[in-house]
Structure formats: C-alpha cells, structure tokens
Write a protein that holds these residues in place. Structure first.
Motif, PDB file in Angstrom:
ATOM      1  N   LYS A 177      -4.656 -28.386  11.180  1.00 41.60           N
ATOM      2  CA  LYS A 177      -4.215 -29.127  10.319  1.00 41.60           C
ATOM      3  C   LYS A 177      -2.883 -29.495   9.475  1.00 41.60           C
ATOM      4  N   SER A 178      -2.105 -27.983   8.936  1.00 45.96           N
ATOM      5  CA  SER A 178      -0.951 -28.135   8.307  1.00 45.96           C
ATOM      6  C   SER A 178       0.441 -28.610   9.602  1.00 45.96           C
ATOM      7  N   GLY A 179       0.157 -28.295  10.639  1.00 40.02           N
ATOM      8  CA  GLY A 179       0.881 -28.304  12.112  1.00 40.02           C
ATOM      9  C   GLY A 179       2.398 -27.494  12.068  1.00 40.02           C
ATOM     10  N   GLN A 180       2.068 -26.138  11.701  1.00 39.97           N
ATOM     11  CA  GLN A 180       3.130 -25.552  11.238  1.00 39.97           C
ATOM     12  C   GLN A 180       2.594 -24.201  12.243  1.00 39.97           C
ATOM     13  N   PHE A 181       0.934 -24.473  12.429  1.00 37.91           N
ATOM     14  CA  PHE A 181       0.576 -23.524  13.304  1.00 37.91           C
ATOM     15  C   PHE A 181       0.882 -23.576  14.774  1.00 37.91           C
ATOM     16  N   LEU A 182       0.626 -22.975  15.608  1.00 40.13           N
ATOM     17  CA  LEU A 182       1.469 -22.654  17.250  1.00 40.13           C
ATOM     18  C   LEU A 182      -0.106 -21.968  17.275  1.00 40.13           C
ATOM     19  N   TRP A 183      -0.611 -21.911  18.891  1.00 43.14           N
ATOM     20  CA  TRP A 183      -0.847 -20.995  19.323  1.00 43.14           C
ATOM     21  C   TRP A 183      -0.132 -20.088  20.546  1.00 43.14           C
ATOM     22  N   ASN A 184      -0.973 -18.948  19.700  1.00 40.83           N
ATOM     23  CA  ASN A 184      -0.083 -17.289  20.455  1.00 40.83           C
ATOM     24  C   ASN A 184      -0.077 -17.068  21.849  1.00 40.83           C
ATOM     25  N   SER A 185       0.617 -17.515  22.645  1.00 42.97           N
ATOM     26  CA  SER A 185       0.702 -17.849  24.017  1.00 42.97           C
ATOM     27  C   SER A 185      -0.423 -15.958  25.401  1.00 42.97           C
ATOM     28  N   GLY A 186       0.494 -15.472  24.826  1.00 41.89           N
ATOM     29  CA  GLY A 186       1.065 -13.832  24.797  1.00 41.89           C
ATOM     30  C   GLY A 186       1.752 -14.179  26.218  1.00 41.89           C
ATOM     31  N   MET A 187       2.637 -14.659  25.732  1.00 40.78           N
ATOM     32  CA  MET A 187       4.142 -14.887  26.899  1.00 40.78           C
ATOM     33  C   MET A 187       4.531 -14.298  26.387  1.00 40.78           C
ATOM     34  N   PHE A 188       5.473 -13.769  26.735  1.00 42.61           N
ATOM     35  CA  PHE A 188       7.036 -13.292  26.345  1.00 42.61           C
ATOM     36  C   PHE A 188       8.406 -13.822  27.135  1.00 42.61           C
ATOM     37  N   CYS A 189       9.886 -13.337  26.880  1.00 44.34           N
ATOM     38  CA  CYS A 189      11.242 -13.516  26.847  1.00 44.34           C
ATOM     39  C   CYS A 189      12.302 -12.434  26.371  1.00 44.34           C
ATOM     40  N   PHE A 190      12.376 -11.868  27.768  1.00 45.73           N
ATOM     41  CA  PHE A 190      13.452 -11.425  26.098  1.00 45.73           C
ATOM     42  C   PHE A 190      14.435  -9.989  27.956  1.00 45.73           C
ATOM     43  N   ARG A 191      15.865  -9.686  26.996  1.00 45.56           N
ATOM     44  CA  ARG A 191      16.515  -8.770  28.178  1.00 45.56           C
ATOM     45  C   ARG A 191      15.476  -7.597  28.117  1.00 45.56           C
ATOM     46  N   ALA A 192      15.754  -6.591  29.080  1.00 41.33           N
ATOM     47  CA  ALA A 192      15.015  -5.238  29.064  1.00 41.33           C
ATOM     48  C   ALA A 192      15.785  -4.755  28.621  1.00 41.33           C
ATOM     49  N   GLY A 193      16.671  -3.828  28.255  1.00 41.67           N
ATOM     50  CA  GLY A 193      17.207  -3.034  27.175  1.00 41.67           C
ATOM     51  C   GLY A 193      16.840  -4.034  25.708  1.00 41.67           C
ATOM     52  N   MET A 194      16.907  -4.811  25.506  1.00 41.95           N
ATOM     53  CA  MET A 194      16.582  -5.505  23.926  1.00 41.95           C
ATOM     54  C   MET A 194      14.862  -5.118  24.226  1.00 41.95           C
ATOM     55  N   PHE A 195      14.295  -5.110  24.111  1.00 47.10           N
ATOM     56  CA  PHE A 195      12.576  -4.404  24.776  1.00 47.10           C
ATOM     57  C   PHE A 195      12.815  -3.432  24.386  1.00 47.10           C
ATOM     58  N   LEU A 196      13.915  -2.790  24.841  1.00 52.73           N
ATOM     59  CA  LEU A 196      13.171  -0.942  24.874  1.00 52.73           C
ATOM     60  C   LEU A 196      13.837  -0.329  23.533  1.00 52.73           C
ATOM     61  N   GLU A 197      15.552  -1.165  23.097  1.00 52.53           N
ATOM     62  CA  GLU A 197      15.616  -0.983  21.932  1.00 52.53           C
ATOM     63  C   GLU A 197      15.080  -0.874  20.751  1.00 52.53           C
ATOM     64  N   GLU A 198      14.322  -2.261  20.782  1.00 53.10           N
ATOM     65  CA  GLU A 198      13.033  -2.443  19.466  1.00 53.10           C
ATOM     66  C   GLU A 198      11.812  -1.583  19.563  1.00 53.10           C
ATOM     67  N   LEU A 199      11.556  -1.479  21.383  1.00 57.57           N
ATOM     68  CA  LEU A 199       9.803  -0.437  20.869  1.00 57.57           C
ATOM     69  C   LEU A 199      10.679   0.000  20.952  1.00 57.57           C
ATOM     70  N   ARG A 200      11.689   1.403  20.717  1.00 53.07           N
ATOM     71  CA  ARG A 200      12.039   2.776  20.544  1.00 53.07           C
ATOM     72  C   ARG A 200      12.504   2.712  19.139  1.00 53.07           C
ATOM     73  N   ARG A 201      12.911   1.901  18.562  1.00 54.16           N
ATOM     74  CA  ARG A 201      12.795   1.749  16.249  1.00 54.16           C
ATOM     75  C   ARG A 201      11.669   1.399  15.957  1.00 54.16           C
ATOM     76  N   TYR A 202      10.664   0.750  17.041  1.00 54.29           N
ATOM     77  CA  TYR A 202       8.994   0.924  16.201  1.00 54.29           C
ATOM     78  C   TYR A 202       7.807   1.379  16.459  1.00 54.29           C
ATOM     79  N   GLU A 203       8.185   1.794  17.594  1.00 58.66           N
ATOM     80  CA  GLU A 203       6.852   2.713  18.237  1.00 58.66           C
ATOM     81  C   GLU A 203       7.549   3.732  18.993  1.00 58.66           C
ATOM     82  N   PRO A 204       8.251   4.871  18.503  1.00 59.09           N
ATOM     83  CA  PRO A 204       8.897   5.861  19.357  1.00 59.09           C
ATOM     84  C   PRO A 204       8.231   7.038  20.384  1.00 59.09           C
ATOM     85  N   GLN A 205       7.025   6.866  19.919  1.00 58.72           N
ATOM     86  CA  GLN A 205       5.645   7.567  20.729  1.00 58.72           C
ATOM     87  C   GLN A 205       5.914   6.920  22.241  1.00 58.72           C
TER      88      GLN A 205
END
Length: 333
Positions: A177-205
């Motif tokens: 009813k709020s109109g501010q919520f979307l279903w999470n599709s499980g599809m993503f888009c990003f540069r390979a290097g940017m994803f790895l940079e963020e993964l290393r930042r948050y989950e280094p193991q």
C-alpha cells in the motif's frame, strides 16, 4: 575495451518445486515453459543485450547447462564450475575475477521467468549506465500484490532506503500500500572491479578465500579443498545491504522467481492448463482425477512421488524437501 557480461548463476536446487525439481535436475532445467527451460529463456532473453555470457554453475549441474546451450545452438560462452557451492557472494566473486576490472557484470539467476521487451531492455540499459558510473545496482519490481515470498527494497526513486526480508502478511500488505517498496529481483549490475572492491571492504574472508580458490582452479573447474574455506553468504548480506554505492532501477517488466507451485499454477493457468470448476490442477499425469470438497489444490505426479497441496501453502514444500533430505534422500536426488 570493456564488455557487458551476462553472469548466469545456475547453482540453485529449487526445493520448493519438489517433486518436479530434484538435485539432479533443478527447476531451471525443467522444460515446462512451452517446451523450454528457465535457463534457456534466461540466456536467450539477454543474448542481444550483452557482449559475453559467463555461466557459473556447479559440478552437479554444469552438464545440464551445456545441454541447454547446445539446444540453443550457442557455443560462444564461458564457464566456471564450482566444486563446493558457497552461495552467491562467492559465485559472483569468481565471475568478477574471471572478467576484466572495467567489465560490467549483469548478474541474473537462471531460474526466473521474465517477459522480454521494451520495459526489460530499458531497465537493463539504465542499470548498465549506472554501473559504468561506479554504482552497485539492483533491480526492483513494482509489486502487483502483497507477496510474502519475496524480499523488498524500500526506495525513493533510484535511491535505496533499506532492504527488508520476506514479510508476514500484515507487513506485506503495508509495503504494497505504501508505494515505496519494490520486490527484490535478485538481479544485479556493476563493474567487476567495483564489486570486488566492495566485497573486500565488507567481507575480506570471502574475497581472500575466493581469490585463493580462483587462482587454484584447473581450467574451468574450481578446487574442492580451497572452496570449502570460503564463508557461505549471499551477495545481499555480503555487499548489497551494506554498500554505500547502491542504486536501484525501479522496473516495470513482468517477473516471477518461479519459486513456488503458486507461481507455477498461475503461469500454467494463464497458458490454458486445465482447471476444474473449483480451481484444482493436476500436473504430470494424463490419468483422470476427481476432486471433492477441495478448491485451488494442486496434485503433482512424478514417477516416484506424488505431492498434494493447497495453492496458498506452496511455500511449505521446502520443509517437505528438507525432511525428505534426511529421511528419504533418494527422493530428492
């Protein structure tokens, strides 16, 4: 020169579609969508939108992927085969290590049903543009009803305000009813290097052990011993819900994760599959079946099992699968 790469994730089991879906033939390989599989439809839908295709599967199903690619007459693609699946964060990390740093990865599950067309192409084009600008992009779908089987993204335009787990009926109704919520599709888009940079930042193991496994792979095959050291975590928990670079593309294309028999029921009903006057459906047999005192019930036949369920109880099939995995493992293989 950078490329747009469709990373097709094909490691799921589809436990909510037992007994049709088994470990040896997960739901993405079931040819029940007008003779095609969800895997085939995924690859075909994206082929004209990307420069390359990279399939990340596992040792139990990569031959099924190859067979489906053969039926599509596609032989120009890359593969990575996981020895010990460690959830989507690691699977996407492997794909990112395989690609060039500036390549844009368009990450799609292989088991979703999506209508191709202008709305889909527009959403993908926008996501690629945002990814090239350095964003971590997810796709959000406009809800058509208060669904309890999907996660939700709280949004303000392309800004992400928060992620929310699968809600109960009351919260799902409020989200809808709020109109501010979307279903999470499980599809993503990003540069390979940017994803790895963020993964290393948050989950280094996850980054370190995934990289170690990638360096030890033999051809397309990732190693068992090194892979088992990787923490098993979804990309949502590892990166998407923590990154400050996150954007969402609000999307209007028809989408379903085909994650339940309720979704299968709705799809087959739309395609003209027979229902009796009370909305009961039979799948998998030509035998004459009569229902008395039942409505909106599915009866699913395979050569070694029969499942009967009310449509609205479709999410409970996963519990059946998990119980049989312990008590009768031969029935889920």
């Amino acid at each position: 020169m950078s490329s747009v790469v469709n990373v097709v994730l094909s490691g799921g089991v589809g436990s909510r579609l037992w007994p049709l879906s088994r470990k040896s033939r997960p739901k993405q390989y079931l040819p029940i969508f007008e003779g095609e599989t969800l895997f085939q439809r995924t690859v075909s839908r994206n082929l004209e939108l990307v420069d390359e295709v990279l399939i990340v599967g596992n040792k139990d199903n990569f031959e099924l992927s190859r067979a489906d690619m053969g039926k599509l007459n596609i032989d120009q693609y890359s593969e990575l085969v996981e020895a010990a699946p460690r959830n989507t964060a690691a699977a996407i990390a492997f794909a990112a290590f395989q690609c060039k740093e500036d390549d844009v990865l368009f990450v799609t599950p292989s088991d979703h049903l999506i209508s191709p067309g202008a709305a889909y192409e527009s959403a993908v084009d926008r996501a690629v543009t945002l990814a090239q600008e350095g964003n971590i992009v997810t796709f959000g779908l406009q809800p058509t009803h208060p669904e309890t089987g999907y996660g939700y993204i709280e949004t303000a335009g392309e800004e992400v305000l928060g992620f929310h787990e699968k809600p109960g009926p009351e919260r799902a109704n409020a989200f809808f009813k709020s109109g501010q919520f979307l279903w999470n599709s499980g599809m993503f888009c990003f540069r390979a290097g940017m994803f790895l940079e963020e993964l290393r930042r948050y989950e280094p193991q996850i980054f370190d052990h995934s990289y170690g496994a990638f360096l030890s792979k033999k051809g397309i095959y990732l190693p068992q011993q090194e892979s088992t050291k990787i923490p098993s975590l979804s990309v949502d928990y590892a990166v998407m819900e923590r990154s400050e670079k996150i954007k969402v593309v609000p999307s209007a294309f028809d989408w379903s994760d085909m994650g339940s028999f309720e979704a299968i029921y709705d799809y087959l009903k739309e395609k003209g599959h027979y229902l009796d006057d009370a909305g009961n459906m039979v799948i998998g047999t030509e035998k004459h079946i009569e229902f008395t005192g039942l409505s909106d019930t599915l009866l699913i036949f395979t050569n070694d099992a029969v499942l009967a369920l009310k449509k609205e109880n479709s999410q409970e099939v996963k519990e059946v699968f998990q119980r049989l995995e312990n008590e009768r493992p031969e029935l889920v293989l």
